[in-house]
Design a protein around this motif. Structure first.
Motif, PDB file in Angstrom:
ATOM      1  N   UNK A  39     110.099  96.605  60.526  1.00 50.80           N
ATOM      2  CA  UNK A  39     110.987  95.464  60.742  1.00 50.80           C
ATOM      3  C   UNK A  39     111.826  95.205  59.495  1.00 50.80           C
ATOM      4  N   UNK A  40     111.199  95.240  58.326  1.00 45.80           N
ATOM      5  CA  UNK A  40     111.940  94.993  57.095  1.00 45.80           C
ATOM      6  C   UNK A  40     112.914  96.125  56.782  1.00 45.80           C
ATOM      7  N   UNK A  41     112.490  97.355  57.007  1.00 45.24           N
ATOM      8  CA  UNK A  41     113.353  98.502  56.702  1.00 45.24           C
ATOM      9  C   UNK A  41     114.591  98.504  57.595  1.00 45.24           C
ATOM     10  N   UNK A  42     114.437  98.114  58.840  1.00 45.68           N
ATOM     11  CA  UNK A  42     115.577  98.114  59.767  1.00 45.68           C
ATOM     12  C   UNK A  42     116.399  96.833  59.630  1.00 45.68           C
ATOM     13  N   UNK A  43     115.725  95.684  59.471  1.00 44.36           N
ATOM     14  CA  UNK A  43     116.425  94.403  59.489  1.00 44.36           C
ATOM     15  C   UNK A  43     117.249  94.152  58.232  1.00 44.36           C
ATOM     16  N   UNK A  44     116.762  94.593  57.082  1.00 44.93           N
ATOM     17  CA  UNK A  44     117.493  94.275  55.851  1.00 44.93           C
ATOM     18  C   UNK A  44     118.860  94.945  55.774  1.00 44.93           C
ATOM     19  N   UNK A 118     123.979  95.414  47.242  1.00 47.39           N
ATOM     20  CA  UNK A 118     124.671  96.413  48.045  1.00 47.39           C
ATOM     21  C   UNK A 118     123.788  96.799  49.237  1.00 47.39           C
ATOM     22  N   UNK A 119     124.338  97.620  50.111  1.00 50.51           N
ATOM     23  CA  UNK A 119     123.577  98.069  51.277  1.00 50.51           C
ATOM     24  C   UNK A 119     122.403  98.943  50.854  1.00 50.51           C
ATOM     25  N   UNK A 120     122.579  99.729  49.797  1.00 50.99           N
ATOM     26  CA  UNK A 120     121.475 100.562  49.310  1.00 50.99           C
ATOM     27  C   UNK A 120     120.366  99.713  48.721  1.00 50.99           C
ATOM     28  N   UNK A 121     120.748  98.643  48.063  1.00 53.89           N
ATOM     29  CA  UNK A 121     119.738  97.740  47.522  1.00 53.89           C
ATOM     30  C   UNK A 121     118.999  97.039  48.658  1.00 53.89           C
ATOM     31  N   UNK A 122     119.693  96.733  49.739  1.00 51.45           N
ATOM     32  CA  UNK A 122     119.033  96.136  50.895  1.00 51.45           C
ATOM     33  C   UNK A 122     118.013  97.106  51.497  1.00 51.45           C
ATOM     34  N   UNK A 123     118.371  98.374  51.584  1.00 48.36           N
ATOM     35  CA  UNK A 123     117.429  99.370  52.088  1.00 48.36           C
ATOM     36  C   UNK A 123     116.247  99.527  51.141  1.00 48.36           C
ATOM     37  N   UNK A 124     116.521  99.528  49.842  1.00 47.65           N
ATOM     38  CA  UNK A 124     115.439  99.644  48.860  1.00 47.65           C
ATOM     39  C   UNK A 124     114.503  98.443  48.929  1.00 47.65           C
ATOM     40  N   UNK A 125     115.068  97.235  49.069  1.00 46.68           N
ATOM     41  CA  UNK A 125     114.243  96.039  49.195  1.00 46.68           C
ATOM     42  C   UNK A 125     113.421  96.100  50.475  1.00 46.68           C
ATOM     43  N   UNK A 126     114.009  96.641  51.544  1.00 49.92           N
ATOM     44  CA  UNK A 126     113.262  96.771  52.794  1.00 49.92           C
ATOM     45  C   UNK A 126     112.084  97.713  52.658  1.00 49.92           C
ATOM     46  N   UNK A 127     112.296  98.839  51.990  1.00 46.13           N
ATOM     47  CA  UNK A 127     111.194  99.792  51.788  1.00 46.13           C
ATOM     48  C   UNK A 127     110.104  99.210  50.900  1.00 46.13           C
ATOM     49  N   UNK A 128     110.498  98.612  49.784  1.00 50.48           N
ATOM     50  CA  UNK A 128     109.520  98.045  48.858  1.00 50.48           C
ATOM     51  C   UNK A 128     108.830  96.827  49.471  1.00 50.48           C
TER      52      UNK A 128
END
Length: 182
Positions: A39-44, A118-128
């Motif tokens: 959910x976090x990886x997709x939603x962020x 950025x969008x990459x930071x959003x993906x990184x935050x979702x993974x972490x």
């Protein structure tokens, strides 16, 4: 970032107590952890794109909660069946209700809207964030399991010892929050 750590542990505590207050099953905990992490990886990244590509150009940042809550609700209903296909041995029924109340994903989405990420930071935050949430669930389940096997005074049995353990874990993890920032 320390606010995120406290939100992560409070959301994990609420989810684990809502999941099964007596004795959480390991497979069910892993199912909830996998669903929450996905959910976090997709939603962020999706929430980031919605906020910065749809709301920001029109100056509607105040309406982001009305856009993010339906996004999280739709993902909470769609992700458990996908996880069920990947791992058929995990018990998925009823997890979408627990995912609807997951405050960690909403907190991260609102945090992404405040800073210049950025969008990459959003993906990184979702993974972490997803991995951290899964870890917090497993650690809190360990606290619950250990508190049932030890000799604890009657006044502290059940929820009080769980809250004490969660508070100590949150303090320990919030102490680490300064290590990874600039």
């Amino acid at each position: 970032m320390s606010d995120f750590v406290l939100a992560l542990f409070s959301a994990a505590l609420i989810n684990i107590l809502a999941l099964e207050p007596e004795r959480p099953d390991r497979h069910r905990l892993h199912a909830l952890g996998a669903c929450s992490a996905s959910l976090m990886v997709v939603a962020l990244p999706l929430g980031y794109l919605l906020q910065h590509k749809l709301l920001a150009p029109f100056g509607l940042q105040a309406m982001r909660l009305f856009l993010l809550l339906p996004l999280l609700a739709a993902l909470a209903w769609c992700l458990p069946p996908l996880v069920q296909r990947l791992r058929p041995d995990w018990p998925i029924p009823g997890l979408h209700i627990v995912l609807l109340g997951n405050a960690a994903a909403l907190g991260l989405l609102l945090e992404l809207g405040r800073d210049g990420s950025s969008a990459w930071q959003a993906l990184r935050w979702g993974l972490i964030g997803g991995a951290g949430f899964w870890l917090a669930l497993l650690l809190l389940a360990g606290v619950l399991e250990r508190s049932r096997h030890t000799d604890i005074p009657a006044a502290l049995r059940g929820l009080p010892i769980t809250l004490i353990g969660a508070g100590i874990m949150a303090m320990a993890f919030s102490g680490l929050s300064g290590m990874f920032g600039p």
